[in-house]
Design a protein around this motif. Structure first.
Motif: not given
Length: 604
Positions: A520-534, A475-482
């Motif tokens: 699960l979220t993903a954002t783009r930073d200033e160094t042209s990289s993607w940052r995925l947070r779990v 019963a895990v609530q999953v939120t994926c905003t990638i």
């Protein structure tokens, strides 16, 4: 009578003129021959210096890489993290001892941030470095300040001279955790110079000779030192208890010098080459006694040739003998150059062999890492095997039900219902085939040759699909905003393995949590990289465990639930992709642990 007197006066005048002419010719011949001889000696000395410099640099640079490699060694860094751990100390001692034996270096030891020796290759010897403080030695202080050092001196523990090469060991939280020191013995060079009959000296930036073909010249400056230099050398005990008596109290190092040695005195011309990157100067002193003899002989021959033509043949013969001697000297020099060139070629061949061996070791290490990553992927499949078994058994049970009911409907002649059941059975078998296909793809062995632009959303969805049964059961609530445009350059299966490991850790951390959320979220930073947070809603990571999460075989799970390789392998995979993986505890809203995966962006 008057005519005889005048004739005598003419003879006297001619005699004085001939004597003056002979003297001028003799002095001129002496000066020209001496200058030419000196120039020839200098030219030969410069040629020998080129060879001696190459040999000296080869001896210094042969082990230049070793301190840098040891400074990055995980066991060395682990010892500095916990210097009192007996197991760490024993492991590093054994490693240093084995490297000393294999490489031929004089010593290897590890100093902590305070300069105290924590480990050494001679740990089991009477004059061991372990437990001694070397904080006052310049190779330690310079490595702390600049990250690297190179310093020649007499060992304060063993009283043996050598070249100390230091390399700072970076701390995990930043800064310097300690210094790795490798000591190289250069005494063999002096023996080679003596055997070759050369007079060679090497001095440091202060002018103190520390390597020499004659032992009487060692640890003595050419000229009296300044008080500051003397105090600095004595404070660091660079040259032991040497009195630093000057070799040339009132003479310059240029031109011709005279040096006392063990047997007699050396008089000759000086040539030198400066090695600014090392802060050293290489000197060559060539004896001029033979050159002086040649100049005297030439002057006498010129004077005698002016006095009597009859002695011209003898002078010519003397000249031919001198030329033969010069030819012999040239042949000897050419032979020595050829011998030194051969030695350099042999040394170069050995260096190429060592490079090839190192490359083979790198390939083997890479293959071992790939096998370990593949084993980690299979271990992850093993952890979720029960859930996948349930995922397949449900469609199989439905398939049996459809088969049983279809036989009944077929006996009744209800072909429409039988057709619908057959369609549903086809969908069920397709679902089973999709699950098995995904498992086969995930378990496949891959490597860097499969790198391609990968969408983070696709990789995350694949991992969620493998964990779908467990997520429903717990019963895990999953939120994926990638974002759909989030793409990185990676190998798809390995990236999926990393995300799966992070999700499995998150599910394990929430096993006893009253509320289970996986974000699960993903954002783009200033160094042209993607940052995925779990992020999860578990109890978080204890502060004392944060520094060891990515160490191999570190785990807080009960026996039988894991080997502690998941996060270590994930970190290794991410570094291969050119990214980073970090762990932290969340804020008041997140509550649990947060793993941040940073990877270079790729254009799709």
């Amino acid at each position: 009578m008057h005519r005889i007197t005048r004739h005598g006066a003419v003879l006297v005048t001619l005699g004085w003129g001939l004597a003056a002419f002979t003297l001028v010719v003799t002095l001129a011949a002496f000066g020209v021959t001496l200058d030419a001889g000196h120039e020839q000696v200098r030219r030969a000395a410069r040629q020998r210096l080129v060879i001696d410099e190459a040999i000296l640099r080869a001896a210094v640079e042969r082990y230049q890489y070793l301190p840098g490699v040891l400074a990055l060694d995980t066991e060395v860094r682990g010892l500095l993290d916990d210097p009192d751990a007996a197991a760490h100390v024993a492991t590093v001692n054994a490693k240093f001892e084995a490297i000393e034996t294999a490489s031929g270096v004089a010593a290897i030891y590890l100093l902590d941030r305070s300069g105290l020796a924590r480990s050494a290759g001679n740990w089991n010897q009477t004059l061991t470095y372990v437990g001694r403080s070397y904080a006052y030695r310049p190779y330690f202080t310079q490595a702390l300040e600049t990250g690297a050092s190179r310093y020649f001196g007499v060992g304060t523990t063993t009283s043996r001279p050598g070249l100390f090469i230091g390399k700072a060991v970076p701390a995990r939280e930043g800064g310097v955790a300690g210094v790795v020191v490798v000591k190289i013995d250069l005494e063999n060079l002096q023996r080679d110079w003596r055997q070759a009959g050369e007079n060679v000296l090497v001095s440091d930036a202060a002018g103190v000779v520390f390597l020499a073909s004659d032992p009487a010249w060692k640890y003595r400056p050419f000229r009296p030192l300044a008080e500051a230099d003397t105090a600095r050398i004595h404070a660091a005990r660079q040259y032991g208890d040497s009195a630093l008596r000057p070799l040339l109290p009132e003479q310059d190092q240029g031109g011709t010098i005279e040096l006392a040695r063990d047997k007699g005195t050396l008089s000759g011309v000086v040539e030198r080459v400066v090695m600014p990157d090392l802060g050293w100067t290489l000197w060559s002193i060539t004896e001029t006694e033979a050159t002086l003899r040649q100049a005297v002989l030439a002057a006498l021959a010129a004077g005698i040739s002016c006095l009597a033509v009859a002695l011209a043949l003898a002078a010519a013969r003397e000249r031919r003998q001198r030329l033969r001697g010069e030819q012999a000297m040239r042949l000897t020099l050419e032979r020595r150059v050829a011998e030194r060139t051969s030695d350099l070629s042999t040394a170069n061949a050995r260096l190429h062999e060592e490079i090839a061996e190192r490359e083979r070791a790198t390939v083997a290490l890479r293959a071992t890492q790939d096998e370990l990553i593949h084993a980690g992927r299979l271990a992850a499949l093993g952890q979720i095997s029960m859930a996948i078994n349930h995922e397949i058994n449900q469609p199989l049970a439905a398939l049996r039900t459809f088969l049983s009911s279809s036989s009944v409907f077929l006996e009744r002649g209800d072909t429409a219902t039988v057709g619908r059941n057959l369609k549903r059975m086809t969908e069920v078998t397709q679902r089973i085939a999709e699950i098995i296909r995904h498992l086969k793809v995930f378990a496949r062995k891959t490597g860097p040759e499969h790198w391609e632009p990968v969408r983070l959303a696709t990789a995350a969805a694949a991992a969620l699909d493998l964990l779908a049964a467990r997520i429903r059961a717990e019963a895990v609530q999953v939120t994926c905003t990638i974002p759909p445009e989030a793409a990185v350059k990676a190998e798809p299966i390995r990236l999926e393995q990393v995300i799966l490991n992070l999700m499995v850790n998150a599910l394990d951390a929430m096993r006893d949590a009253p509320e289970r959320r996986l974000d699960l979220t993903a954002t783009r930073d200033e160094t042209s990289s993607w940052r995925l947070r779990v992020a999860d809603s578990g109890s978080g990571i204890p502060e004392e465990h944060l520094a060891h999460l990515f160490d191999p075989f570190f785990t807080t799970k009960a026996a039988g639930e894991g080997l502690g390789l998941g996060l270590s392998l994930s970190s290794l995979i991410v570094r291969d992709f050119g990214g980073s993986l970090a762990a932290a505890n969340g804020d008041a809203d997140t509550e649990g642990a947060v793993f941040t995966l940073v990877l270079p962006a790729a254009e799709t």
